[in-house]
Write a protein that holds these residues in place. Sequence first.
Motif, mmCIF file in Angstrom:
data_model
loop_
_atom_site.group_PDB
_atom_site.id
_atom_site.type_symbol
_atom_site.label_atom_id
_atom_site.label_comp_id
_atom_site.label_asym_id
_atom_site.label_seq_id
_atom_site.Cartn_x
_atom_site.Cartn_y
_atom_site.Cartn_z
ATOM 1 N N GLN A 97 2.465 1.126 -16.765
ATOM 2 C CA GLN A 97 2.164 1.399 -15.157
ATOM 3 C C GLN A 97 2.330 0.983 -14.211
ATOM 4 O OE1 GLN A 97 -0.374 5.082 -14.851
ATOM 5 N NE2 GLN A 97 0.928 6.435 -16.225
ATOM 6 N N PHE A 136 -5.167 -2.928 -19.038
ATOM 7 C CA PHE A 136 -5.119 -1.604 -18.814
ATOM 8 C C PHE A 136 -5.022 -0.446 -18.917
ATOM 9 C CE2 PHE A 136 -6.342 -4.737 -14.944
ATOM 10 C CZ PHE A 136 -7.920 -3.387 -14.543
ATOM 11 N N ILE A 159 7.377 3.953 -8.298
ATOM 12 C CA ILE A 159 7.645 5.431 -9.408
ATOM 13 C C ILE A 159 6.511 6.381 -9.821
ATOM 14 C CG2 ILE A 159 8.725 5.092 -11.828
ATOM 15 C CD1 ILE A 159 9.493 1.914 -10.560
ATOM 16 N N ILE A 204 6.098 -1.199 -5.984
ATOM 17 C CA ILE A 204 7.391 -0.169 -6.866
ATOM 18 C C ILE A 204 6.201 0.762 -7.590
ATOM 19 C CG2 ILE A 204 9.049 -1.015 -8.245
ATOM 20 C CD1 ILE A 204 9.373 -3.953 -6.525
ATOM 21 N N PRO A 205 5.441 -0.169 -8.264
ATOM 22 C CA PRO A 205 4.863 1.297 -9.526
ATOM 23 C C PRO A 205 4.695 2.126 -8.768
ATOM 24 C CG PRO A 205 4.116 -1.040 -9.805
ATOM 25 C CD PRO A 205 5.065 -1.736 -8.939
ATOM 26 N N ASN A 209 1.587 -16.963 -10.723
ATOM 27 C CA ASN A 209 0.293 -17.029 -10.313
ATOM 28 C C ASN A 209 -0.789 -18.336 -11.243
ATOM 29 O OD1 ASN A 209 1.151 -14.868 -8.614
ATOM 30 N ND2 ASN A 209 0.449 -13.427 -10.631
ATOM 31 N N PHE A 210 -0.502 -18.344 -12.274
ATOM 32 C CA PHE A 210 -1.685 -19.171 -13.221
ATOM 33 C C PHE A 210 -1.010 -20.735 -12.669
ATOM 34 C CE2 PHE A 210 -3.441 -14.756 -14.621
ATOM 35 C CZ PHE A 210 -4.315 -14.559 -13.080
ATOM 36 N N LYS A 250 -5.883 -3.479 -9.291
ATOM 37 C CA LYS A 250 -6.892 -4.222 -10.184
ATOM 38 C C LYS A 250 -6.261 -4.929 -10.902
ATOM 39 C CE LYS A 250 -11.208 -2.132 -9.636
ATOM 40 N NZ LYS A 250 -12.022 -1.051 -9.775
ATOM 41 N N ALA A 251 -5.052 -4.534 -12.123
ATOM 42 C CA ALA A 251 -3.989 -4.325 -12.975
ATOM 43 C C ALA A 251 -3.129 -5.837 -12.823
ATOM 44 C CB ALA A 251 -2.963 -3.482 -13.328
ATOM 45 N N GLN A 252 -2.771 -6.191 -11.119
ATOM 46 C CA GLN A 252 -1.996 -6.728 -10.748
ATOM 47 C C GLN A 252 -3.095 -8.373 -10.405
ATOM 48 O OE1 GLN A 252 0.736 -6.570 -11.322
ATOM 49 N NE2 GLN A 252 1.972 -5.080 -11.171
ATOM 50 N N LYS A 253 -3.739 -8.066 -9.946
ATOM 51 C CA LYS A 253 -5.185 -9.229 -9.728
ATOM 52 C C LYS A 253 -6.036 -10.224 -10.771
ATOM 53 C CE LYS A 253 -7.606 -7.971 -5.173
ATOM 54 N NZ LYS A 253 -9.302 -7.674 -5.108
ATOM 55 N N ALA A 254 -6.001 -8.723 -12.271
ATOM 56 C CA ALA A 254 -6.079 -9.680 -13.316
ATOM 57 C C ALA A 254 -4.908 -10.126 -13.989
ATOM 58 C CB ALA A 254 -5.817 -8.309 -14.411
ATOM 59 N N ARG A 255 -3.910 -10.303 -13.400
ATOM 60 C CA ARG A 255 -2.757 -10.719 -13.660
ATOM 61 C C ARG A 255 -2.391 -12.105 -12.800
ATOM 62 N NH1 ARG A 255 2.646 -8.845 -16.161
ATOM 63 N NH2 ARG A 255 2.940 -7.022 -14.371
ATOM 64 N N GLY A 256 -3.449 -12.304 -12.093
ATOM 65 C CA GLY A 256 -3.786 -13.319 -11.243
ATOM 66 C C GLY A 256 -2.819 -13.546 -9.808
ATOM 67 N N ALA A 257 -2.311 -11.907 -8.825
ATOM 68 C CA ALA A 257 -1.956 -11.763 -7.796
ATOM 69 C C ALA A 257 -3.184 -12.096 -6.710
ATOM 70 C CB ALA A 257 -1.304 -9.880 -8.029
ATOM 71 N N ARG A 316 -6.364 1.377 -8.999
ATOM 72 C CA ARG A 316 -5.677 0.587 -9.847
ATOM 73 C C ARG A 316 -4.663 -0.680 -10.669
ATOM 74 N NH1 ARG A 316 -4.456 4.259 -15.253
ATOM 75 N NH2 ARG A 316 -2.946 5.150 -13.805
ATOM 76 N N ILE A 317 -3.877 0.261 -9.740
ATOM 77 C CA ILE A 317 -2.690 -0.865 -9.404
ATOM 78 C C ILE A 317 -3.050 -2.033 -9.178
ATOM 79 C CG2 ILE A 317 -0.384 -1.602 -9.143
ATOM 80 C CD1 ILE A 317 0.658 1.606 -9.923
ATOM 81 N N LEU A 323 -13.694 -8.370 -11.401
ATOM 82 C CA LEU A 323 -12.461 -6.759 -10.479
ATOM 83 C C LEU A 323 -14.081 -5.990 -10.149
ATOM 84 C CD1 LEU A 323 -10.029 -5.867 -12.997
ATOM 85 C CD2 LEU A 323 -9.379 -7.528 -10.928
ATOM 86 N N LEU A 334 4.602 -1.988 -14.089
ATOM 87 C CA LEU A 334 5.793 -3.142 -14.508
ATOM 88 C C LEU A 334 6.300 -2.519 -12.818
ATOM 89 C CD1 LEU A 334 6.374 -1.832 -17.758
ATOM 90 C CD2 LEU A 334 5.621 -4.317 -17.159
ATOM 91 N N PHE A 335 7.043 -3.842 -12.434
ATOM 92 C CA PHE A 335 7.245 -3.510 -11.553
ATOM 93 C C PHE A 335 8.585 -4.826 -11.474
ATOM 94 C CE2 PHE A 335 6.322 -7.752 -9.402
ATOM 95 C CZ PHE A 335 5.324 -8.553 -10.506
ATOM 96 N N PRO A 388 4.401 -6.006 -6.234
ATOM 97 C CA PRO A 388 4.517 -5.418 -7.337
ATOM 98 C C PRO A 388 3.303 -4.358 -7.098
ATOM 99 C CG PRO A 388 3.668 -7.830 -7.443
ATOM 100 C CD PRO A 388 3.970 -7.874 -5.893
ATOM 101 N N ARG A 422 -9.572 -15.643 -14.943
ATOM 102 C CA ARG A 422 -8.754 -14.400 -15.392
ATOM 103 C C ARG A 422 -7.871 -14.897 -16.060
ATOM 104 N NH1 ARG A 422 -8.926 -11.622 -8.752
ATOM 105 N NH2 ARG A 422 -10.797 -10.525 -9.689
ATOM 106 N N ASN A 444 -13.877 -9.246 -15.751
ATOM 107 C CA ASN A 444 -12.972 -10.564 -15.176
ATOM 108 C C ASN A 444 -13.638 -10.669 -13.159
ATOM 109 O OD1 ASN A 444 -11.469 -8.479 -14.669
ATOM 110 N ND2 ASN A 444 -9.301 -9.732 -15.260
#
Lengths: 284, 290
Positions: free
Chosen positions: B97, B92, A219, A215-216, B114-115, A189-196, A186-187, B57, B99-100, A212, B85, B55
């Motif tokens: 959860q 999500f 935690i 770390i999550p 990134n973009f 995917k979430a970071q990929k969605a932000r372009g990671a 899930r994480i 995924l 955040l880093f 990225p 993207r 998107n």
Amino acid sequence: MKDVSFGQYYPAKSFVHNMDARVKILAVIAYIVAVFLVQSVTTAQGVAFQFLGFGACLLFVLIATLCARVPFGKVLKSIKGIMFFIVLSAILQIFFNASGNVLVKWSFITITDVGLLNAGFLVARISLIVLGASLLTLTTSPVEIADGIESLMYPLKFIKFPVHEFALIMSIALRFIPTLLDETDRIIKAQKARGADFDSGNILKRVKALMPVLIPLLISSFRRADELADAMDSRCYSGSKVRTKYKKMRLTWRDLVATVAIAGLICGVVALNVTGFLAVVVLL
Amino acid sequence: MRVEVKNLSFVYGQGAKALSVRALDNVSLTIEEGEFFGIIGQTGSGKTTFVQHLNGLIKVGKDSGSIKIGEYDLSDKKCDFKSLRSKLGMVFQYPEQQLFGDTVFDDVAFGIKNFMPEKNAEETEILVKEALEMVGLDYQKVKDKSPFELSGGQKRRVAIAGVIVTKPEVLVLDEPVAGLDPVGKREFFALLHKLHKSFVKTVIIVSHDMDAVAENCTRAVVFSQGKVVCEGTPKEIFSDLETTNSLGLGFPVTAYLTARLKEVGVDIDSDLTVDGFVNEIMNKLCGGNE
């Protein structure tokens, strides 16, 4: 993330699934011993007998797989995971074994018949061990394995080893593997969605790209551990003192059959070793 | 950007038959630019799998349908997912959860790095500031804080700022109000409408909260066992409470009241938002006179 095959439980109803976890663990250990009992002999005449020993082990795994109703592909997939390791050890054996008759000699590379034999030997040994071990994890749920190990370690209690706590740590660790895999997925995917981007760049860049995710994950693991501890506390969990088991492990006829089979395998391998040794002596 | 999905299917765990689950079954739907679109359905009905396709995924499998979003064809192997993207943001479930960063600023700037690697420090700062203010946080106060010392609601806002910082045209949110209190929910939807009025042209939300869907969405679909079983305005979807009940969904309180009033012979014809419903009742009570 979803195709981690080594150590994945394959749910089914079968002879092997219904066996006692303790017997399965002991059987796998006995099986590994059998694989190691197959002796390496350096003369070419003995070779046929050695590979017969491996043949016996392979036959054993094949029959066990059939009895477990697990698709062969699933079992074979476990070898894929350690393919690199197998190939590496084979290459080392082929190129750096100097004894025996030289077959090929080209600058610093010398390939001998003994080197080739030993390489084949090693590949067979590692593959057979992994096949057997993966059959255990495919047919036994993590909880059963943990219970089985706890029961097998029971004698250690007499030297004050905290067997129950050890088993608890183990089963919690096993229990959370799928949860953590889901969470990682899930994480990511979430970071990929932000372009990671995790799939390009050199090693250093890729490791950095994982931060990225790590770390999550770290935690949330701490958060989970906290919550679990609270949940256990609030139910007055008190360790091993007076706990009974929900699922009692019981030996059945299946376990007897399996024990006989594995004993037969070991005897067979030893017999083949002895006859192979005799054959070599006679031929010499 | 128009979202056009045709005959989309997806199966989890294709390898082993014993473990495979059909998550999406021949789903076709179109979401026009400008819509505030709701996706509702029971847990396990395929909503999340569906939005994760949007998107890239989850990639569109061979012979399992097609997705077109604006000029992007997601069933094409050569599709530029990174660029897609940046234009289709996805929030999500429990976004806090993910955040880093060492600081809130770093975390929000992640998307820009990134973009839009061409942006310099100044431009980045402007964008981050804009995003944080958009979600209702005080830029000067929070930018140098660690995201982990913020409250739950603030964390969620930071996470959303991290998605909208690149100004996506389409914003997809998976259960965005899960775990928020009623006030938090209301504020959150106010924020979504604010975004919808600025650069975000289309909002797609997945939600369990039927009241929120009735109150906010212009149109919605109902998923059940991987299929689209119902599509229309909230009023159309909740016109027959027995059907939505049988699908394991709840219903908005306005729809429930409409049905109960009908039983006693009072016909209220509203759009199922609280304001619309109350106005309609007032009209009835005063006989059309203000």
